[in-house]
Structure formats: C-alpha cells, structure tokens
Design a protein around this motif. Structure first.
Motif, PDB file in Angstrom:
ATOM      1  N   LEU A   1     -63.014 -62.507  66.374  1.00 23.58           N
ATOM      2  CA  LEU A   1     -63.499 -62.543  64.932  1.00 23.58           C
ATOM      3  C   LEU A   1     -62.253 -62.551  64.104  1.00 23.58           C
TER       4      LEU A   1
ATOM      5  N   ALA B   1     -69.870 -62.603  59.387  1.00 23.24           N
ATOM      6  CA  ALA B   1     -69.075 -61.647  60.434  1.00 23.24           C
ATOM      7  C   ALA B   1     -69.953 -60.442  60.721  1.00 23.24           C
TER       8      ALA B   1
ATOM      9  N   GLU C   1     -61.607 -65.732  61.901  1.00 23.39           N
ATOM     10  CA  GLU C   1     -61.480 -65.780  60.286  1.00 23.39           C
ATOM     11  C   GLU C   1     -60.204 -66.085  59.608  1.00 23.39           C
TER      12      GLU C   1
ATOM     13  N   TYR D   1     -70.879 -66.420  64.039  1.00 25.98           N
ATOM     14  CA  TYR D   1     -70.150 -66.503  62.946  1.00 25.98           C
ATOM     15  C   TYR D   1     -69.730 -67.868  62.454  1.00 25.98           C
TER      16      TYR D   1
ATOM     17  N   THR E   1     -77.469 -69.049  63.188  1.00 23.88           N
ATOM     18  CA  THR E   1     -77.007 -67.828  62.800  1.00 23.88           C
ATOM     19  C   THR E   1     -78.123 -66.685  62.662  1.00 23.88           C
TER      20      THR E   1
END
Length: 525
Positions: free
Chosen positions: A385, A148, A389, A130, A136
C-alpha cells in the motif's frame, strides 16, 4: 438425549484387498466419484465450468446470509469455549501429553491452514481494494486514506478470526470425539451425539465421502493454479517460458517431493517441511520489515489492528449491504472456500493436537494465527500500500496479475533476485506441506479413521492430487481448473449446515465430559 459411549473402533468396517486396508464403501465410492468428475471436466470443460460456476454463484447469491451468520456464530462459539470451564478439558484425557512442541505444532497447523494464500494475497488484496480492482469494501472511496484503512481492515477480516474459527470448530470436534470418546478420526465421528450408531451407516458414509471430495478437489485446484502462478513468477524473474510444459514440470516436482514426504510419515515429512516453511517465512518477513518502510510497518501493526477492529462489525453484517459486488465476490466466496477446506485443515489440526487442553487448542488455532497474520499483513500489505499510495513501481498502477503482485512489491526492495527466489521456494514448500497433510487426512478418512494404514494408500492419494491437477491443466487448461474450484466452493453450502450441527454436537460432548469429570455422588444429585 445423550448416546452411550460408542463401540466403534478405527477401521472396524475395513476391507483388506491387495495389501490395502480401506473403509468400504467410502474409499471405492470416493475414487469412483473423482474419476467420473475428472472425465466429465476433461470431455466437457466448458460445460463443467459453466454448470458448476452456476451452482457456485447460486449458493453465494442466495445463501450469503447463511454463510455470514454461520461465520459469526463460529467465532462467538470458539471465544465462548475459551472462557467457559470446559476449556480445561484435555484432549485425550487428563493424563494425555502433547506429541509435538508448541513451535512444531503451530508450524504444522499454520502451514496447512493458509500459508500459500498469504504469500499471494497479503500483497494483492489490500492493493486491489485500495485501487477498486473489483469493488471496494463498504463502498469506501478508492485511492484515499479511508480506502487504505478499509483495505487493510477487510484483508484482516478475510484472513483473521473467521477462517480460523471455521477450522477450529472442525479440528476441536474431531480431536475431542476421537481422543476423549474413542471414536475413529473421521468427520462422521463429530456427529455421534446426534446420529448415534447411524454414523456407521449411509449418513456417515455420505459425510465422509463429501469430505474426501472437497479436500482433494480443493488441493488439486490449489496445486494447478499454484503451478501457473509459480510459472508466472519464474518467467517474470528469470525469463523461463511460461508454458504448459513448465507448469506440468512444477506439478511433477512438487508431487514427487510430496510423495517422499508422505512416505516418511508425519514426523519425517509434514513436521520437517512445516518447520522449514516457518524459518523461510520468518526470514522473508524480517527482511521486508527491515528493507521496506520500517517505521510505517511497525506503526502499521497497531494501525492495522485498529482498522480490523473498527471494520469488524460492519463487514460482519449481512443486511442491506451496498457493496454487493465486492461482498459476494470476496467475502462470501472466501467463507465458502474456507468452509470447503475445513474438513481437510480441521482434521489435520486434530491429528497433531492430542494432549492439548480445549483452551490451549483454541488460543493456538484461533488467536495466535490471527496475531501472526496481523504482523504479516502489516509488513507485506503495508509495504504494498505504501508503494501504491506513493506512486512507486508497478503497484502504483493497481493489480494487473495477482500471481506477480508479490514480485512487483519485492522488486522495489534490495536483493530482489534473492528474495523473489526465496518467495518462490516458500510457495513450493507450502504446496508440498499442503499436499502431504491433505494426503494423510484423506487416507485417514478412507481408512475408517486409522492413522496407520499402509503407506501405499497415502502415496495413492498424494499421487492422485498431482495427477488430477496435471491432467486437468493439460487437457482443459484454466477452464477445467475453474470448474474444479467452482465444485469445491459449491460444497461450502452443505458443509455450512454440517458445521453448524457440529457446534451443537461438540457442545453436547464437552458438556457431558465436564459433567462426568466433576460428577457429584449420586446421593447429592
């Protein structure tokens, strides 16, 4: 052309020396190769790390297509066997019955397969993807909702169907040829339909020796790096000094408990600790779901499943990938690592799976672990996550230390001291079960397929794993351990070809077994 039923029996070529009962030349040559490698890694740690690292990188860079194609073949092959009529074949014959309950059976195969890795990477991996820690997946933009989704899908891709299919191919092959065709429980037996009696010669010796080296190097690497990770966690939580002395103490404690466990045997050792593993893991999982963002986790199970399904085909592709750094550094490395571990995990799964049908075996080894991993990743990875976030805690800044990612996540939940201590205990118990089951596997290979070799031989291999990890950590540090890891990963390339041949050999064996069980009268043929 099918070979006739073999006359091989477990341990028929063994030597009895000083109370030991070992297969010659597999036992002495394996021990000698291990000794020479350890000396080399100790005397020239930098050179060993460089040269083996080059071998690892060369195999990953030049044969990424082979690893990916093979991984896809293993998944399709296992799913096909579940659906085909051969799925009704029972391992050990129609009258065979399982030795262990489904709960204990699953606990043992899951603990041996990837329990340790899930503890660390279920948190670290989604956050790493993420935040673009090392590329990525599919070049998805970092720190975005799309990022995500790709992070959870890619994490499941690495820990879902593909690795378990690799283990299932090896485990089912060994179980079938040992329990249905009367061959010794060693890796060479899976190639009897192809090699015939040559499996008793040097072709079989080389296969078994490679399996021993890959297993013990992989286990020693995990134990060495695991000790450094556990020491980092203890230093973070309790302020204990993260020194070489602490790391060696952890290795000694784990090894001593593993020695006691392996002495007690499969029922009194691996089975007991595997069940303890599952209880502690279940408690930790329930706590994270209840104390974390519960609604996000529960809805995330479905979302993660969708992320996995939607990214499965793009991540399985090997042509024209734009995410080259991520693709080679993560996916292909993982595939090589899983394949290098497959002789150990596959043989252990075979050891505890007598009496299961082929279909039941594959569902339990392939589909059930994937579903459990889905729930685990949704809870731990989803919580991590959520924190990243929403700018909560250390994970909002990305991954700084993989060994601390789990503790950074738990730090933002209640009862941090208790749950973090529980996590450390769980990691150590996972190490014990891995060491114990690995020792049983190596002992079986080096004893010519015997499962009742003298206890001293099992103790020898369990102790050797700890000695290798401790000596390399003390003498060469992380450089020597990295060399050992690179050597283990490099064995993934030849073993990929071995596993592809194994699929062909297994299908021939299953087809013959099904034909014999459903044979028509000769006049009707």
């Amino acid at each position: 052309m099918d070979h006739e039923d073999p006359i091989l029996t477990p341990g028929q070529d063994n030597k009895q020396v000083m109370g030991l009962d070992f297969h010659n030349p597999v036992f002495p040559l394996s021990a000698l190769a291990i000794l020479l490698f350890i000396l080399y890694a100790l005397v020239y740690p930098d050179a060993a790390n460089t040269q083996l690292g080059l071998a690892k990188n060369w195999s990953i860079e030049h044969f990424d297509w082979l690893f990916m194609i093979a991984g896809n073949i293993f998944v399709v092959f296992c799913l096909a066997l579940i659906c085909l009529p051969v799925g009704r074949i029972r391992l050990g014959g129609s009258t065979a019955r399982p030795e262990y309950s489904r709960t204990s059976w699953f606990a043992m195969l899951f603990a041996a397969g990837m329990g340790i890795g899930l503890m660390f990477w279920s948190v670290a991996e989604p956050v790493a993807y993420y935040t673009d820690w090392y590329g990525t997946p599919l070049n998805t933009p970092a720190n975005t909702p799309e990022g995500a989704s790709a992070a959870m899908g890619a994490t499941m891709f690495h820990w879902g169907l593909h690795p378990w299919a690799i283990y299932a191919v090896v485990g089912l092959s060994l179980a079938f040829f040992a329990y249905n065709r009367g061959l010794p429980l060693t890796l060479r037996s899976a190639f009897y339909p192809i090699l015939g009696e040559r499996t008793r010669g040097w072709a079989g010796h080389i296969i078994d020796i490679l399996a021993v080296l890959a297993t013990i190097f992989g286990l020693a690497t995990s134990l060495g790096f695991g000790a450094t990770q556990a020491a980092s966690g203890m230093a973070y939580l309790f302020g204990t000094p993260n020194t070489i002395g602490t790391q060696l103490a952890i290795i000694v404690v784990v090894t001593v408990i593993a020695l006691i466990s392996v002495w007690r045997g499969l029922d009194g050792g691996v089975k007991l600790f595997s069940n303890i593993n599952m209880v502690i893991a279940a408690i930790l999982l329930i706590f994270v779901i209840a104390a974390g963002p519960t609604l996000a986790i529960l809805t995330g199970i479905g979302t993660t499943a969708v992320d996995y399904a939607s990214h499965l085909l793009p991540l399985s592709n090997w042509v024209g990938r734009d995410d080259d750094t991520w693709y080679h550094g993560w996916t292909i490395f993982y595939w090589a690592w899983w394949i290098s571990w497959s002789p150990f995990v596959g043989m252990f799964i075979a050891r505890v799976s007598r009496g299961r049908t082929v279909r039941e075996f594959l569902i339990a080894v392939l589909l059930v672990p994937t579903l459990v991993t889905l729930v685990w990743m949704s809870a731990f990875g989803g919580t991590a996550l959520f924190q990243a976030e929403n700018g909560v805690g250390e994970l909002a800044n990305g991954i700084s230390d993989v060994s601390l990612a789990m503790f950074h996540m738990l730090e933002q939940l209640p009862l941090t001291g208790i749950t973090s201590t529980l996590a450390i205990v769980l990691v150590l118990v996972f190490f014990i079960t891995s060491s114990d089951s690995g020792s049983l596997v190596i002992d079986s290979i080096t004893a010519g397929g015997k499962t009742d070799a003298p206890k001293g031989q099992r103790v020898f291999w369990a102790a050797l794993e700890g000695v290798i990890a401790g000596v390399l950590l003390y003498g060469g540090g992380s450089t020597a351990l990295s060399a050992l890891q690179a050597g283990a990963v490099a064995t993934g390339l030849p073993f990929t070809l071995v596993l592809l041949l194994m699929c062909f050999s297994l299908y021939k064996g299953l087809h013959r077994e099904w034909r014999e069980q459903n044979a028509l009268p000769r006049m009707a043929r």
